[in-house]
Design a protein around this motif. Sequence first.
Motif, short mmCIF file in Angstrom:
data_model
loop_
_atom_site.label_atom_id
_atom_site.label_comp_id
_atom_site.label_asym_id
_atom_site.label_seq_id
_atom_site.Cartn_x
_atom_site.Cartn_y
_atom_site.Cartn_z
N THR A 34 -2.73 -5.24 -2.84
CA THR A 34 -3.16 -5.28 -1.44
C THR A 34 -4.32 -6.27 -1.29
N VAL A 48 -9.76 -0.91 -0.67
CA VAL A 48 -8.56 -0.10 -0.90
C VAL A 48 -8.51 0.35 -2.35
N LEU A 58 0.83 -1.21 0.00
CA LEU A 58 0.00 0.00 0.00
C LEU A 58 0.86 1.26 0.00
#
Lengths: 326, 326
Positions: A131, A136, A74
């Motif tokens: 991820t 996200v 990330l």
Amino acid sequence: MASNPLTKANFLAPVQDLLVRVEQKMHAQADQHHPDLHAALEHLLSSGGKRLRPALALLMGNLFLGDEERLITLAAAIEMLHTATLVHDDLIDGALLRRGIATLNSRWSPAATVLTGDFIFARAAKLAAETRSVEVMLLFAETLSTIVNGEITQLFSSRGLASRQDYERRIYAKTASVFDVATRAAGLLSHVDEMTLQKIGAYGYNTGMAFQIIDDILDFTGEQATIGKPVASDLRQGLITLPALYYLEKYPQDAGMRRILAGESLDEEAFTRLIASIRESGAIQDAYYEARRYVDTSVEQMDGFPDRVERQSLVDLAYYIVNRQF
Amino acid sequence: MASNPLTKANFLAPVQDLLVRVEQKMHAQADQHHPDLHAALEHLLSSGGKRLRPALALLMGNLFLGDEERLITLAAAIEMLHTATLVHDDLIDGALLRRGIATLNSRWSPAATVLTGDFIFARAAKLAAETRSVEVMLLFAETLSTIVNGEITQLFSSRGLASRQDYERRIYAKTASVFDVATRAAGLLSHVDEMTLQKIGAYGYNTGMAFQIIDDILDFTGEQATIGKPVASDLRQGLITLPALYYLEKYPQDAGMRRILAGESLDEEAFTRLIASIRESGAIQDAYYEARRYVDTSVEQMDGFPDRVERQSLVDLAYYIVNRQF
């Protein structure tokens, strides 16, 4: 002012090892691609930058015991996204230097610069997908839309606009949205509850707003040699940032400001006089207090957060942001 | 040649309603964003295009009974990705027209064009994330890297390069990769087994390779008025496509070709003579046979696919691609 001297090294200590791995992951993104692309990415990453966005993601994620591998991915995604937007920004602005290092567009053709930015976007998206969190990914893609929409708005509608609302929207799109996604996505990868996630996002948002206000202050107070561009470069282009907004509140009839708002440009002497007036007016101090209020709000969000070393780092990072000189 | 007359309307019939919804979804992507961005997207989408990539995703997904909403989202994501790459491509090439309609860069500044392309990338990524499949996202981001890496390679290394391997890599990156992701991602959203997924991807890959070869043939055979650019525009820029490769196999010492390979440019008379020679050499026919072989391979993949109307559409679509005149 925080009582202890804040250095980056101090508050980054808990994630220093992870930051090294973020750096490695970013450098690996052009492997097996065209050699010139590889060289461009190396050049861009070598110019350093503070890596505050990845640090935020790592500190917040670690505070809530998120999975380290996914947090590293990330953090790399966030910094690559940031890097890609800078590449296209510098091309659009015709900037020759960033952080004292030659921009890509100063050495490459516009075509190569556009494509390198696109490639870095692609790798940022790839990392975000790695991820393996749909939430996200959604947040990440929405943030990219926000950033670009902000840039388009700035290009078409923001010159000569003395509006607090426009300013806040602009610095959100440009900066706070990325701080927001850095922290909020880290929260998502750590499976915190919804209320905590809101606070995490609010920490990122407020810290990002403060960061950009300080950037806008440094544009007025810094020396050209330090900030790498002419003093008050935004105002020169008709972009009204917070110090100029506070100055206008005090001196709404200032002749120089009226001309800038009307889309005219000032000669160097009049411009220098205007900058001196803004510096002497207290407007810079007012803007600084505003940044402090944002940071105080950031820090308040962390009431009730786990009492771990990363929490103190996040407090220190927030105060570092308003106390930095460059 | 397929025995029945192939029209787009025929083979698109099973997904016509869904294509309308894909179109609506694409148009909605600039809602609540800057009005000029909205106008730009409308302009880009109004120029039409065949929408073959969304059709491929919808036909393949429907054949395997994938969820319609997610397939519509995927189809819109793929076409937006394709549109974004065209925006930056046209800017880089300085193209003034595409499909007979003014390109964005012919009417907007480079800055606005770069940012509009970025915005459309962002929305494509958003739509891809909205399929809520991590595998689709990964494939999507990898495809974007492949496309951009291909463009960079073309920019830096492909001029004057008469290599079959380079050509195949180039048309994969440019076109077949997107056909591949359109079909393979549709397969992923339909939960087919791994072997079927390979065949689905192979259908997309081979159809895409054929599509680009036909495009490259039309560049030699089409009239400027129909294709909207000068005849043999690639060769003019030193890009060697399949007809020129076959011609070189037959006439390796051709003076005009040697000069192009050496990076020289030909005067208009010599260039016209060279095009006439290529047209008369049988090289175009050879390239056409190659495209046919790819399409035959596409169609072979579908042995054992469910016997539904979409399967026949996918066969027809593949043959349409090699029989189209523009």
